[in-house]
Structure formats: structure tokens, C-alpha cells
Design a protein around this motif. Structure first.
Motif, PDB file in Angstrom:
ATOM      1  N   GLY A   2       3.615   6.646  -2.998  1.00 27.59           N
ATOM      2  CA  GLY A   2       5.045   6.535  -3.185  1.00 27.59           C
ATOM      3  C   GLY A   2       5.517   5.344  -3.979  1.00 27.59           C
ATOM      4  O   GLY A   2       4.709   4.491  -4.123  1.00 27.59           O
ATOM      5  N   SER A   3       6.829   5.422  -4.164  1.00 26.06           N
ATOM      6  CA  SER A   3       7.205   4.351  -5.134  1.00 26.06           C
ATOM      7  C   SER A   3       8.875   3.830  -4.569  1.00 26.06           C
ATOM      8  O   SER A   3       9.287   4.230  -3.481  1.00 26.06           O
ATOM      9  CB  SER A   3       7.443   4.875  -6.419  1.00 26.06           C
ATOM     10  N   ASN A  49       3.905   8.126   2.849  1.00 23.86           N
ATOM     11  CA  ASN A  49       2.568   8.719   3.723  1.00 23.86           C
ATOM     12  C   ASN A  49       1.418   8.748   2.808  1.00 23.86           C
ATOM     13  O   ASN A  49       1.436   9.406   1.985  1.00 23.86           O
ATOM     14  CB  ASN A  49       2.584   9.972   4.416  1.00 23.86           C
ATOM     15  N   MET A  50       0.126   7.997   3.253  1.00 24.86           N
ATOM     16  CA  MET A  50      -0.831   7.889   2.056  1.00 24.86           C
ATOM     17  C   MET A  50      -1.403   9.622   2.206  1.00 24.86           C
ATOM     18  O   MET A  50      -2.389   9.639   1.011  1.00 24.86           O
ATOM     19  CB  MET A  50      -1.853   7.204   2.688  1.00 24.86           C
ATOM     20  N   GLU A  80       0.345   4.561  -6.981  1.00 28.46           N
ATOM     21  CA  GLU A  80      -0.972   3.994  -7.716  1.00 28.46           C
ATOM     22  C   GLU A  80      -1.376   5.459  -8.392  1.00 28.46           C
ATOM     23  O   GLU A  80      -1.636   6.235  -7.622  1.00 28.46           O
ATOM     24  CB  GLU A  80      -1.783   3.328  -6.908  1.00 28.46           C
ATOM     25  N   TRP A  81      -1.859   5.294  -9.576  1.00 30.91           N
ATOM     26  CA  TRP A  81      -2.905   6.197 -10.192  1.00 30.91           C
ATOM     27  C   TRP A  81      -3.972   6.325  -9.228  1.00 30.91           C
ATOM     28  O   TRP A  81      -4.577   5.330  -8.932  1.00 30.91           O
ATOM     29  CB  TRP A  81      -3.284   5.596 -11.647  1.00 30.91           C
ATOM     30  N   MET A  99       0.982  -1.131  -0.069  1.00 30.84           N
ATOM     31  CA  MET A  99      -0.027   0.007  -0.059  1.00 30.84           C
ATOM     32  C   MET A  99       0.848   1.231   0.024  1.00 30.84           C
ATOM     33  O   MET A  99       0.631   2.114  -0.310  1.00 30.84           O
ATOM     34  CB  MET A  99      -0.921   0.094   1.096  1.00 30.84           C
ATOM     35  N   SER A 100       2.010   1.169   0.530  1.00 33.16           N
ATOM     36  CA  SER A 100       3.194   2.277   0.439  1.00 33.16           C
ATOM     37  C   SER A 100       4.430   1.737  -0.247  1.00 33.16           C
ATOM     38  O   SER A 100       4.750   0.519   0.057  1.00 33.16           O
ATOM     39  CB  SER A 100       3.249   2.884   1.722  1.00 33.16           C
TER      40      SER A 100
END
Length: 121
Positions: free
Chosen positions: A78-79, A88-89, A46-47, A40-41
Motif C-alpha cells: 500500500g501507499s 495489509n501485506m 513496493e515492487w 513496511m505498510s
């Protein structure tokens, strides 16, 4: 520890192209979060469906729905190229939706009851 859950600059990009840990990783190579979701991080950003327009994000500080203006789309999560603070979301970036790169992806999501008929809502 971020290292336990995410592929990001410290454990990927900074190692250099000669290292096997450089670049995006296969899904689920790190520990899932408390909901059992992987990546998720980090790994790939993610688009989202949200349009990006700078003024909108200054006005809508929490959970922006996107702007009617602007042609770029929002990226989140983030990637493998990003520092920990970008994981951080609430952090977001934007890009032209026609652009592709090895640090951008998308996530398919379905309601659990459609995947697992035994799931009770």
C-alpha cells in the motif's frame, strides 16, 4: 493504530495538497514494526519480482510466487494514497514495470550478516 506505523490516505492524501503531510514522507518518520523495520505498510508500495496474472492469484491464495504468464509486476504494502485495508501485506496490486509514480518504490534488502559482521546467524 495504523496512524502510528503508516503513511496512508487518512494521514496524507486526504489532507490535501496544501498540507505539508500530503504525499510520500521521508523514510522512518513513523514508528518501526516489531522487527525494527520502517514503512513496511504505506508510504510507497513496493515492487516485487512476482509477475501478475489474474488466474494465478486465484489459484495460489497464500504467498504466490508469481506467474510465468503476464508482463505486469506485483506491488505490495500500500501507499500514501491507499485506504488502511490496502496496507495489509496480503493485498496486492499490479502495474506495468515501465511505469513510475510517487506512490511506488522499492526496498533494498541484504542479509544482516553482510551488513553487520558481528551478527550471529
Amino acid at each position: 493504530s495504523v496512524n502510528k506505523y503508516a503513511v496512508f490516505a487518512e494521514n496524507s492524501m486526504k489532507l490535501g495538497k496544501q498540507d505539508t503531510a500530503y504525499g510520500p514522507h521521508d523514510v522512518a518518520t513513523k514508528t518501526p514494526n516489531s522487527l525494527g523495520l520502517y514503512d513496511m505498510s504505506g508510504n510507497v508500495a513496493e515492487w516485487t519480482l512476482d509477475n501478475y496474472f489474474a488466474i494465478t492469484f486465484k489459484i495460489e491464495d497464500s504467498n504466490p510466487t508469481g506467474s510465468y504468464l503476464g508482463t505486469n509486476k506485483v506491488l505490495k504494502g500500500g501507499s500514501w494514497k491507499d485506504k488502511a485495508k490496502k496496507l495489509n501485506m496480503t493485498a496486492r496490486d499490479d502495474e506495468d514495470p515501465r511505469y513510475w509514480a510517487d506512490y511506488i518504490g522499492f526496498r533494498c534488502a541484504f542479509p544482516l550478516h553482510r551488513i553487520n559482521p558481528d551478527y550471529k546467524k
